[in-house]
Motif scaffolding. Structure first.
Motif, short mmCIF file in Angstrom:
data_model
loop_
_atom_site.label_atom_id
_atom_site.label_comp_id
_atom_site.label_asym_id
_atom_site.label_seq_id
_atom_site.Cartn_x
_atom_site.Cartn_y
_atom_site.Cartn_z
N PHE A 231 0.84 -1.20 0.00
CA PHE A 231 0.00 0.00 0.00
C PHE A 231 0.87 1.25 0.00
O PHE A 231 0.60 2.21 -0.73
N ASP A 232 1.93 1.26 0.81
CA ASP A 232 2.82 2.42 0.86
C ASP A 232 3.41 2.72 -0.51
O ASP A 232 3.50 3.88 -0.92
N ARG A 233 3.84 1.67 -1.21
CA ARG A 233 4.43 1.86 -2.54
C ARG A 233 3.43 2.51 -3.48
O ARG A 233 3.74 3.48 -4.18
N LYS A 234 2.21 1.98 -3.50
CA LYS A 234 1.19 2.55 -4.38
C LYS A 234 0.82 3.97 -3.97
O LYS A 234 0.64 4.86 -4.82
N ALA A 235 0.72 4.19 -2.67
CA ALA A 235 0.32 5.51 -2.18
C ALA A 235 1.35 6.58 -2.57
O ALA A 235 0.98 7.68 -3.02
N VAL A 236 2.63 6.26 -2.40
CA VAL A 236 3.67 7.21 -2.78
C VAL A 236 3.62 7.49 -4.27
O VAL A 236 3.77 8.63 -4.71
N GLU A 237 3.37 6.47 -5.05
CA GLU A 237 3.27 6.65 -6.51
C GLU A 237 2.08 7.54 -6.87
O GLU A 237 2.19 8.44 -7.71
N TRP A 238 0.92 7.31 -6.23
CA TRP A 238 -0.25 8.15 -6.51
C TRP A 238 0.04 9.61 -6.19
O TRP A 238 -0.25 10.50 -6.98
N ILE A 239 0.63 9.84 -5.01
CA ILE A 239 0.87 11.22 -4.58
C ILE A 239 1.91 11.88 -5.48
O ILE A 239 1.72 13.00 -5.95
N ALA A 240 3.02 11.18 -5.71
CA ALA A 240 4.11 11.77 -6.49
C ALA A 240 3.69 12.12 -7.91
O ALA A 240 4.15 13.11 -8.49
N SER A 241 2.79 11.31 -8.48
CA SER A 241 2.35 11.54 -9.87
C SER A 241 1.07 12.35 -9.96
O SER A 241 0.63 12.69 -11.06
N GLY A 242 0.46 12.66 -8.81
CA GLY A 242 -0.80 13.40 -8.83
C GLY A 242 -1.96 12.61 -9.41
O GLY A 242 -2.89 13.20 -9.97
N ASP A 243 -1.92 11.29 -9.24
CA ASP A 243 -2.96 10.44 -9.84
C ASP A 243 -4.16 10.34 -8.89
O ASP A 243 -4.38 9.33 -8.23
N ILE A 244 -4.93 11.41 -8.86
CA ILE A 244 -6.12 11.44 -7.99
C ILE A 244 -7.14 10.40 -8.43
O ILE A 244 -7.74 9.72 -7.60
N GLU A 245 -7.32 10.27 -9.72
CA GLU A 245 -8.33 9.33 -10.24
C GLU A 245 -8.02 7.91 -9.81
O GLU A 245 -8.92 7.17 -9.38
N LYS A 246 -6.76 7.51 -9.90
CA LYS A 246 -6.37 6.14 -9.51
C LYS A 246 -6.56 5.94 -8.01
O LYS A 246 -7.07 4.89 -7.57
N SER A 247 -6.18 6.92 -7.22
CA SER A 247 -6.32 6.76 -5.77
C SER A 247 -7.79 6.68 -5.38
O SER A 247 -8.17 5.86 -4.53
N LEU A 248 -8.63 7.50 -6.00
CA LEU A 248 -10.07 7.44 -5.69
C LEU A 248 -10.69 6.12 -6.15
O LEU A 248 -11.65 5.64 -5.54
N ALA A 249 -10.14 5.53 -7.19
CA ALA A 249 -10.67 4.26 -7.68
C ALA A 249 -10.35 3.11 -6.73
O ALA A 249 -11.09 2.13 -6.67
#
Length: 287
Positions: A211-229
């Motif tokens: 989860f930490d790996r994915k979360a850092v990737e979402w934040i660093a890339s600004g992928d709001i859509e992926k995180s909300l999904a």
């Protein structure tokens, strides 16, 4: 109008202050790396030259309790007493007194209400380590006025993750509509995977490294859509019982904007959590 000069998201480990102020021979093995990374992170705020800090955090059941739990609260006091007795006792945090910006708080409240958020407020808010720890790491002089915004990440029913993102977008609009020429940094603090008082609390990393790996990737890339999904109130129980603090990171993604890539990203694994630090410069570092 005010200028948004930096958007910063960070974790808020309460032991950093004690770790960094111990004599070198008494510091734990991870201290040198942690301190060096914090010093580099601090420079990302210093170079933005802010005049005021909008601070997003969450009260750890210090002032807010189940008898009165607002979902989103804005402090509008001229000064804030900071840190509570148990934080002094358990974490070694100092007592602090932070100046407020009443006019800015009033602007956030009035315009936030008109933008569709029924914001609560407090003229007598006392601040805890969710706000003071980022100040200690980023602005240890504590010499800038603050506008504290508290979110409910602890006491169900909680707002949905998308509501945190929406509030982040609204905070940016409110900052950029503030009359005057203040340089503003919005600083928000949350968690990656985190377990408190449970069987996964004291592992070598956070309780859920994937989860930490994915979360850092979402934040660093600004992928709001992926995180909300992928992130729901129900799913956030899985990485650790205190992982709902990740929604404050989602709020900060809303401030930064969809697809906004962080200009600075750093992480450090401690004994039970991954610390993470992100900075965006909305108009570039040389603004």
């Amino acid at each position: 109008m005010a200028e948004l000069v930096a958007v910063i998201a960070s974790t808020h480990h309460p032991f950093y202050y004690k770790t960094s102020t111990l004599p070198e021979e008494e510091r734990p093995p991870f201290a040198a790396e942690w301190i060096a990374k914090i010093q580099n992170f601090r420079e990302t705020l210093t170079k933005a030259r802010p005049d005021v800090l909008v601070m997003v955090g969450s009260d750890h059941f210090h002032q807010l309790w189940l008898d009165n739990m607002p979902q989103f609260l804005v402090g509008k006091a001229p000064v804030y007493d900071a840190n509570w007795y148990n934080e002094e006792r358990e974490f070694g945090l100092p007592r602090m007194r932070l100046a407020g910006d009443e006019a800015f708080s009033q602007h956030i409240l009035r315009e936030g209400l008109d933008a569709g958020f029924d914001l609560a407020f407090s003229n007598e808010l006392r601040i805890d380590h969710s706000v003071t720890c980022p100040i200690i790491t980023l602005r240890p002089e504590a010499d800038l006025p603050i506008v504290p915004i508290y979110t409910n990440i602890f006491a169900p029913p909680l707002p949905q993750p998308k509501r945190f993102v929406q509030l982040g977008r609204t905070i940016r609009e409110l900052v950029e509509s503030m009359p005057g020429n203040q340089r503003v940094a919005v600083i928000g603090t949350g968690h990656l995977s985190l377990e408190l008082g449970g069987p996964r609390q004291f592992g070598p990393t956070g309780p859920d490294p994937e989860f930490d790996r994915k979360a850092v990737e979402w934040i660093a890339s600004g992928d709001i859509e992926k995180s909300l999904a992928e992130v729901t109130l129900e799913s956030l129980h899985l990485p650790g019982n205190a992982t709902h603090g990740f929604m404050d990171f989602m709020l900060m993604m809303g401030v930064a904007g969809e697809g906004a890539k962080a200009d600075y990203v750093e992480t450090v694994d401690l004994f039970h959590t991954m610390e993470a630090y992100f900075t965006w410069y909305p108009k570039g570092e040389s603004q």
